[in-house]
Design a protein around this motif. Sequence first.
Motif, PDB file in Angstrom:
ATOM      1  N   GLN A  39       0.827  -1.063  -0.394  1.00 50.44           N
ATOM      2  CA  GLN A  39      -0.246   0.223  -0.051  1.00 50.44           C
ATOM      3  C   GLN A  39       0.708   1.158   0.130  1.00 50.44           C
ATOM      4  N   ALA A  40       0.733   1.886  -1.176  1.00 45.04           N
ATOM      5  CA  ALA A  40       2.000   3.801  -1.018  1.00 45.04           C
ATOM      6  C   ALA A  40       0.814   4.313  -0.108  1.00 45.04           C
ATOM      7  N   PRO A  41       1.268   4.982  -0.382  1.00 43.76           N
ATOM      8  CA  PRO A  41       0.210   6.939   0.147  1.00 43.76           C
ATOM      9  C   PRO A  41      -0.379   7.176  -0.498  1.00 43.76           C
ATOM     10  N   GLY A  42      -1.626   7.296   0.013  1.00 41.80           N
ATOM     11  CA  GLY A  42      -2.322   7.568  -0.566  1.00 41.80           C
ATOM     12  C   GLY A  42      -3.003   6.736  -1.838  1.00 41.80           C
ATOM     13  N   LYS A  43      -2.676   5.454  -1.351  1.00 47.43           N
ATOM     14  CA  LYS A  43      -3.396   4.355  -2.302  1.00 47.43           C
ATOM     15  C   LYS A  43      -3.791   3.332  -2.234  1.00 47.43           C
ATOM     16  N   GLU A  44      -4.620   2.907  -3.031  1.00 46.46           N
ATOM     17  CA  GLU A  44      -5.313   1.437  -2.567  1.00 46.46           C
ATOM     18  C   GLU A  44      -4.393   0.183  -1.967  1.00 46.46           C
ATOM     19  N   ARG A  45      -4.955  -0.919  -1.316  1.00 43.58           N
ATOM     20  CA  ARG A  45      -3.401  -2.201  -0.877  1.00 43.58           C
ATOM     21  C   ARG A  45      -3.814  -3.295  -2.161  1.00 43.58           C
ATOM     22  N   GLU A  46      -3.048  -3.455  -3.229  1.00 44.90           N
ATOM     23  CA  GLU A  46      -3.307  -3.843  -4.069  1.00 44.90           C
ATOM     24  C   GLU A  46      -1.912  -5.180  -3.706  1.00 44.90           C
ATOM     25  N   LEU A  47      -2.105  -6.126  -4.296  1.00 41.83           N
ATOM     26  CA  LEU A  47      -1.124  -7.429  -4.852  1.00 41.83           C
ATOM     27  C   LEU A  47      -0.901  -8.016  -5.089  1.00 41.83           C
ATOM     28  N   VAL A  48       0.940  -7.834  -4.651  1.00 41.62           N
ATOM     29  CA  VAL A  48       2.178  -8.083  -5.739  1.00 41.62           C
ATOM     30  C   VAL A  48       2.332 -10.019  -5.622  1.00 41.62           C
ATOM     31  N   ALA A  49       2.446 -10.199  -5.240  1.00 42.84           N
ATOM     32  CA  ALA A  49       2.503 -11.664  -4.886  1.00 42.84           C
ATOM     33  C   ALA A  49       1.560 -12.293  -4.226  1.00 42.84           C
ATOM     34  N   VAL A  50       1.599 -13.863  -5.036  1.00 43.62           N
ATOM     35  CA  VAL A  50       0.596 -14.962  -4.574  1.00 43.62           C
ATOM     36  C   VAL A  50       0.733 -16.021  -4.414  1.00 43.62           C
ATOM     37  N   ILE A  51       1.272 -17.042  -3.061  1.00 43.45           N
ATOM     38  CA  ILE A  51       1.852 -18.572  -3.899  1.00 43.45           C
ATOM     39  C   ILE A  51       0.849 -18.901  -3.203  1.00 43.45           C
ATOM     40  N   SER A  52       0.758 -20.281  -3.997  1.00 42.80           N
ATOM     41  CA  SER A  52      -0.434 -21.511  -3.638  1.00 42.80           C
ATOM     42  C   SER A  52       0.589 -22.176  -2.611  1.00 42.80           C
ATOM     43  N   SER A  53       0.187 -23.881  -1.501  1.00 38.46           N
ATOM     44  CA  SER A  53       0.529 -24.419  -0.885  1.00 38.46           C
ATOM     45  C   SER A  53       1.607 -25.172  -2.413  1.00 38.46           C
ATOM     46  N   GLY A  54       1.142 -25.192  -3.363  1.00 32.44           N
ATOM     47  CA  GLY A  54       1.760 -26.179  -3.662  1.00 32.44           C
ATOM     48  C   GLY A  54       3.101 -25.280  -4.667  1.00 32.44           C
ATOM     49  N   ASN A  56       3.004 -22.919  -6.388  1.00 33.75           N
ATOM     50  CA  ASN A  56       2.110 -22.496  -8.034  1.00 33.75           C
ATOM     51  C   ASN A  56       2.349 -20.489  -7.640  1.00 33.75           C
ATOM     52  N   THR A  57       2.558 -20.337  -8.245  1.00 35.20           N
ATOM     53  CA  THR A  57       2.609 -18.396  -8.121  1.00 35.20           C
ATOM     54  C   THR A  57       2.040 -17.175  -9.033  1.00 35.20           C
ATOM     55  N   ASN A  58       2.171 -16.149  -8.794  1.00 33.02           N
ATOM     56  CA  ASN A  58       0.854 -15.291  -9.409  1.00 33.02           C
ATOM     57  C   ASN A  58       1.616 -13.900  -9.056  1.00 33.02           C
TER      58      ASN A  58
END
Length: 113
Positions: A39-54, A56-58
Amino acid sequence: QVQLVESGGGLVQPGGSLRLSCAASGIIFRSSGMAWHRQAPGKERELVAVISSGGNTNYPDSVKGRFTISRDNVKSTVDLQMNSLKSGDTAVYYCQVWGSDYWGKGTLVTVSS
């Protein structure tokens, strides 16, 4: 009780690298998807990375090719390697158990010369 503790934030010059780490406790880590948001100042929170239990990344296009998320199921940690940092990457970075209300308190990353 679930705890997520981020570390590794700081000041880095444009073009530099930084590695964030999130230590998790109170969850069955190996079965949990994990994510990093910012979350940058004055901005909404955004997803930057996700990793599954297995494993897999996105990533969103804004960080794809520059950020890499990884996990260590022995240590119950999830890391975010950030390369080629830009001023626009300045934000508080948060760790989350994916799809849950469990969040860390965040670590500040400042990209500036």
